[in-house]
Design an enzyme around this catalytic site. Structure first.
Site, PDB file in Angstrom:
ATOM      1  N   HIS A 138       0.835  -1.200   0.000  1.00  0.00           N
ATOM      2  CA  HIS A 138       0.000   0.000   0.000  1.00  0.00           C
ATOM      3  C   HIS A 138       0.872   1.253   0.000  1.00  0.00           C
ATOM      4  CE1 HIS A 138      -3.347   2.674   0.834  1.00  0.00           C
ATOM      5  NE2 HIS A 138      -4.159   1.653   0.650  1.00  0.00           N
ATOM      6  N   HIS A 139       0.461   2.246  -0.790  1.00  0.00           N
ATOM      7  CA  HIS A 139       1.247   3.473  -0.901  1.00  0.00           C
ATOM      8  C   HIS A 139       1.307   4.229   0.424  1.00  0.00           C
ATOM      9  CE1 HIS A 139       3.346   6.639  -2.867  1.00  0.00           C
ATOM     10  NE2 HIS A 139       2.936   6.362  -4.080  1.00  0.00           N
ATOM     11  N   ALA A 140       0.376   3.960   1.330  1.00  0.00           N
ATOM     12  CA  ALA A 140       0.446   4.579   2.657  1.00  0.00           C
ATOM     13  C   ALA A 140       1.621   4.052   3.463  1.00  0.00           C
ATOM     14  CB  ALA A 140      -0.862   4.334   3.417  1.00  0.00           C
ATOM     15  N   ASN A 301       6.123   8.791   2.531  1.00  0.00           N
ATOM     16  CA  ASN A 301       6.141   9.396   1.205  1.00  0.00           C
ATOM     17  C   ASN A 301       6.806  10.762   1.252  1.00  0.00           C
ATOM     18  OD1 ASN A 301       4.154   7.545  -0.464  1.00  0.00           O
ATOM     19  ND2 ASN A 301       3.264   7.813   1.566  1.00  0.00           N
TER      20      ASN A 301
END
Length: 451
Positions: A138-140, A301
């Site tokens: 997951h990009h989180a 990120n």
């Protein structure tokens, strides 16, 4: 429980069945000389035996009052490794086509939020004897640059190194600087423009205006800038880095400029094929990492966003390359003059309208901020091996959104650049044809520069 940064929470809040928010990667490996028929099974067995998980791979959204909220992380201390790491085989005839069809289905499905947000699939059955590993996270939890760095740490540049290192068990690298405090994390989050203060917002707005002055007046609407469904199609292919460097040397551009011009020509061919090429040039959003070297494989990120004029309105490949090069140079200059948290604020402004894409009628009634995301992720620069198996292909697959139905991401891999394309299965018909158009576009650039 650990509080999420705002940017990580945004990836969870923006997720739905139509909008999976994970990044993926497909690695192709060639079996080492003398490998037996049980090589892949033994690799799988060695992977699932490694259960010393780093914190990033234990995270799942915390549960409050019986429901899942996007405010904090909890840590799963009892991971079902057989769920997260799976072994699969391709149907006959075992071509790369079947591999990509399977990858497309996996890339379309949501990660289970009641478990840590990652999966790894070990795939055998390719008719040429190779095997593959597809991983999605997951990009989180982690961005594409961090995922690539982590993958490289699991590999080795020594073909005689038979150790199988699981990415989730790798010890964290020692950092030469103190970790960011929660307040600094908040200030650095791209979604927290308002938290940066009036002076920072003003500076970012001024930088945004300066960047916009180098671009056409907004991105045109195209067939790629529509609402999307939940199904995905993935395509992948490798190109020789030497070919791209030859165009770079002949033109005075950068490798990334040549890649962007290559994508520009492919998009022009594709849109012409569908009678859908707009008169105005397409704009690309080009992510750039804002991490320092000691933050390279950390979670979270830290990504900036530069806008680039793709010059799809001209049929002259040399002119397209020049326009792309000028646009990237001018807009990089804007970013280079900003401190990192202001660069993040500018990036957030570039991407702000994407957060409104879920509002009914927004995508159909407004012009897109850009037409496509094209991302060049640093990968290994020398041949790499996994338990002695040579890494042949390293294909990244990213996210598509409402208004952004196609994504192109590429990663370096020794002497190649490996392209991974992801498109909405409904909105981007015949996605695989873009691979042929990329080859045609590179040949156009070679002819135009006399290579």
């Amino acid at each position: 429980m650990e509080l999420m940064t705002p940017s990580d929470a945004i990836f969870l809040m923006g997720e739905s069945r139509e909008h999976p928010m994970h990044v993926g990667g497909l690695q192709l490996f060639e079996l080492p000389d003398g490998a037996g028929r049980g090589f892949v099974r033994e690799l799988y067995d060695q992977l699932i035996a490694q259960r010393d998980f780093q914190p990033t791979f234990l995270k799942r959204p915390a549960t409050f009052v019986g429901g899942i909220a996007n405010l904090g992380w909890s840590y799963d201390k009892d991971i079902d490794i057989d769920y997260h790491v799976r072994r699969s085989a391709l149907p006959s005839p075992g071509r790369v086509r079947e591999l990509l069809e399977l990858t497309s289905r996996w890339h379309s499905s949501l990660l289970d939020r009641h478990r840590p947000l990652w999966e790894t699939h070990i795939i055998e059955g390719l008719k040429d004897g190779r095997f593959a590993i597809y991983t999605k996270v997951h990009h989180a939890l982690i961005d594409g640059v961090s995922a690539q760095k982590l993958m490289q740490r699991a590999l080795s540049n020594d073909p005689a190194d038979n150790e199988i290192r699981a990415p989730w068990s790798l010890p964290k690298r020692k950092r030469t600087r103190r970790p960011s405090s929660p307040l600094n994390a908040l200030l650095q989050a791209a979604g927290s423009v308002a938290a940066l203060g009036p002076s920072t917002v003003s500076l970012a707005r001024a930088a945004l205006l300066e960047q916009r002055l180098t671009l056409p007046f907004g991105a045109p609407r195209t067939m790629l800038n529509v609402k999307i469904g939940g199904a995905r199609r993935c395509a992948a292919q490798s190109w020789s880095l030497e070919r791209i460097k030859n165009v770079k040397k002949a033109s005075g551009a950068t490798v990334n400029d040549v890649v962007l011009a290559m994508c520009s020509g492919a998009l022009r061919y594709y849109l012409l094929e569908h009678n859908a090429l707009p008169d105005a040039p397409l704009l690309a959003m080009v992510p750039v990492s804002l991490r320092s070297e000691d933050e390279a494989d950390a979670g979270g990120n830290l990504v900036g966003a530069i806008l680039c004029n793709l010059a799809t309105d001209t049929d002259d490949p040399a002119q397209r390359l020049q326009t792309v090069s000028d646009s990237m140079r001018n807009n990089k200059k804007v970013f280079s003059q900003l401190p990192r948290f202001q660069a993040l604020a500018l990036s957030a402004m570039n991407m702000a309208s994407l957060s409104l894409a879920a509002v009914p009628g927004w995508v159909s009634s407004t012009r897109p901020p850009f037409n496509i995301v094209i991302s060049n992720v640093p990968g290994p620069t020398q041949p790499m091996y996994y338990g002695g198996a040579r890494l042949n292909g390293n294909y990244p697959f990213s996210i598509v959104l409402d208004g952004q139905a196609l994504n192109i991401t590429l990663a370096s891999n020794a002497d190649n650049l490996d392209f991974g394309l992801v498109g909405c299965r409904r909105s981007v018909p015949h996605l695989q044809r873009l691979l042929a158009h990329l080859e045609s576009s590179l040949k156009d650039l070679e002819r135009a520069t006399g290579v």
